[in-house]
Design a protein around this motif. Structure first.
Motif, short mmCIF file in Angstrom:
data_model
loop_
_atom_site.label_atom_id
_atom_site.label_comp_id
_atom_site.label_asym_id
_atom_site.label_seq_id
_atom_site.Cartn_x
_atom_site.Cartn_y
_atom_site.Cartn_z
N PHE A 90 0.83 -1.21 0.00
CA PHE A 90 0.00 0.00 0.00
C PHE A 90 0.86 1.26 0.00
O PHE A 90 0.53 2.26 -0.65
CB PHE A 90 -0.91 0.01 1.23
CG PHE A 90 -2.00 -1.01 1.19
CD1 PHE A 90 -2.73 -1.26 0.04
CD2 PHE A 90 -2.32 -1.74 2.33
CE1 PHE A 90 -3.74 -2.20 0.01
CE2 PHE A 90 -3.33 -2.69 2.32
CZ PHE A 90 -4.04 -2.91 1.16
N THR A 91 1.97 1.22 0.75
CA THR A 91 2.84 2.39 0.85
C THR A 91 3.46 2.73 -0.50
O THR A 91 3.63 3.91 -0.84
CB THR A 91 3.94 2.14 1.90
OG1 THR A 91 3.32 1.87 3.17
CG2 THR A 91 4.84 3.35 2.04
N ILE A 92 3.82 1.72 -1.27
CA ILE A 92 4.33 1.96 -2.62
C ILE A 92 3.32 2.76 -3.43
O ILE A 92 3.65 3.75 -4.09
CB ILE A 92 4.65 0.63 -3.32
CG1 ILE A 92 5.85 -0.06 -2.65
CG2 ILE A 92 4.93 0.84 -4.82
CD1 ILE A 92 6.07 -1.48 -3.12
N HIS A 93 2.07 2.35 -3.35
CA HIS A 93 1.00 3.04 -4.08
C HIS A 93 0.86 4.48 -3.60
O HIS A 93 0.75 5.42 -4.41
CB HIS A 93 -0.32 2.30 -3.90
CG HIS A 93 -1.41 2.79 -4.79
ND1 HIS A 93 -1.81 2.13 -5.94
CD2 HIS A 93 -2.19 3.90 -4.72
CE1 HIS A 93 -2.77 2.80 -6.52
NE2 HIS A 93 -3.03 3.88 -5.80
N VAL A 94 0.85 4.67 -2.29
CA VAL A 94 0.68 6.00 -1.71
C VAL A 94 1.78 6.95 -2.18
O VAL A 94 1.50 8.09 -2.60
CB VAL A 94 0.67 5.91 -0.17
CG1 VAL A 94 0.83 7.30 0.45
CG2 VAL A 94 -0.62 5.27 0.32
N LEU A 95 3.02 6.51 -2.13
CA LEU A 95 4.14 7.38 -2.48
C LEU A 95 4.12 7.77 -3.95
O LEU A 95 4.38 8.93 -4.30
CB LEU A 95 5.46 6.71 -2.11
CG LEU A 95 5.69 6.46 -0.62
CD1 LEU A 95 7.01 5.73 -0.39
CD2 LEU A 95 5.67 7.78 0.16
N ILE A 96 3.80 6.82 -4.81
CA ILE A 96 3.76 7.13 -6.25
C ILE A 96 2.58 8.05 -6.56
O ILE A 96 2.72 9.03 -7.31
CB ILE A 96 3.69 5.84 -7.07
CG1 ILE A 96 4.98 5.03 -6.90
CG2 ILE A 96 3.45 6.15 -8.55
CD1 ILE A 96 4.95 3.68 -7.58
N TYR A 117 -5.47 11.41 -13.89
CA TYR A 117 -5.62 10.67 -12.63
C TYR A 117 -5.69 9.17 -12.89
O TYR A 117 -5.15 8.37 -12.12
CB TYR A 117 -6.86 11.14 -11.88
CG TYR A 117 -7.07 10.38 -10.59
CD1 TYR A 117 -6.17 10.54 -9.54
CD2 TYR A 117 -8.11 9.49 -10.44
CE1 TYR A 117 -6.33 9.83 -8.36
CE2 TYR A 117 -8.27 8.77 -9.27
CZ TYR A 117 -7.38 8.95 -8.23
OH TYR A 117 -7.52 8.24 -7.07
N LEU A 118 -6.34 8.78 -13.98
CA LEU A 118 -6.39 7.36 -14.34
C LEU A 118 -4.99 6.82 -14.60
O LEU A 118 -4.62 5.75 -14.11
CB LEU A 118 -7.27 7.17 -15.57
CG LEU A 118 -7.33 5.74 -16.14
CD1 LEU A 118 -7.87 4.76 -15.11
CD2 LEU A 118 -8.17 5.71 -17.41
N VAL A 119 -4.19 7.57 -15.35
CA VAL A 119 -2.82 7.14 -15.64
C VAL A 119 -2.00 7.06 -14.36
O VAL A 119 -1.25 6.09 -14.14
CB VAL A 119 -2.16 8.10 -16.65
CG1 VAL A 119 -0.67 7.79 -16.80
CG2 VAL A 119 -2.86 8.02 -18.00
N ALA A 120 -2.13 8.06 -13.48
CA ALA A 120 -1.39 8.04 -12.21
C ALA A 120 -1.78 6.83 -11.36
O ALA A 120 -0.92 6.18 -10.75
CB ALA A 120 -1.66 9.34 -11.44
#
Length: 201
Positions: A90-96, A117-120
């Motif tokens: 989850f943290t990987i997702h949050v930081l990116i 936002y979709l691409v991000a």
């Protein structure tokens, strides 16, 4: 004559503002409640359902920034199906997402902003997924690695993309001021954060 030294009092900015603390409490409580009540979608892996945590983690990160998103992710992880082992993913997702979202928010055209936002979200979820693939294949040994690649990127990734994207995207489209990135990274100065976040004009 003795020289007098004037002591300057430097007011330090708190790590989290009152708004960020409130966001952490609200979305952390929602995420934890959903996990404890097992409000999930079946059909992911044997013994593991599709979690709705991506909704709350995404919104918390968009509104409160990376620290808030990481705390909400921690609450979700320790109350979830996999436990604390899910927190790094989850943290990987949050930081990116936190790194990309302020730039996405500054896009003036609403349609392009949603596309951005979709691409991000796709990028953040893609990198998050490698943590889960490694976890389920080599640590928990639920499913072999090669089979997971087919299952995850041929099916599960797209379900989770819908979970992570749809509701936050609706909020971004209908009430962009609610998800304005009025936060800063810990190393940023307040004036730099203002340039990074911005508002819809």
């Amino acid at each position: 004559m003795q020289s007098t030294r004037q002591t300057e009092l430097v007011q330090r900015q708190p790590i989290l503002s009152a708004r960020q603390v409130a966001i952490t409490v609200i979305f952390g409580a929602i995420a934890g409640a959903f996990e404890l009540l097992q409000i999930t979608i079946p059909g992911y892996l044997p013994g593991v359902n599709f979690s709705l945590s991506g909704i709350w983690i995404s919104l918390a990160t968009m509104i409160g920034g990376p620290i808030v998103g990481t705390i909400v992710a921690f609450v979700d992880a320790i109350t979830g199906q996999v436990g604390i082992l899910g927190w790094p993913g989850f943290t990987i997702h949050v930081l990116i997402l936190a790194a990309l979202y302020p730039r996405v928010y500054r896009i003036q055209n609403p349609t392009r902003r949603l596309a951005g936002y979709l691409v991000a979200t796709m990028i953040a979820l893609f990198f998050q997924y490698w943590w889960w693939i490694a976890l389920y294949s080599f640590v928990l040994e639920i499913i072999p690695f090669r089979a997971q690649l087919i299952l995850q990127f041929g099916y599960a990734y797209w379900v989770y993309l819908a979970i992570y994207f749809l509701i936050p995207a609706i909020v971004l489209a209908r009430a962009p001021q609610f998800v304005a990135p009025e936060w800063r990274w810990p190393w940023q100065k307040p004036e730099d954060a203002g340039d990074e976040g911005g508002r819809v004009r």
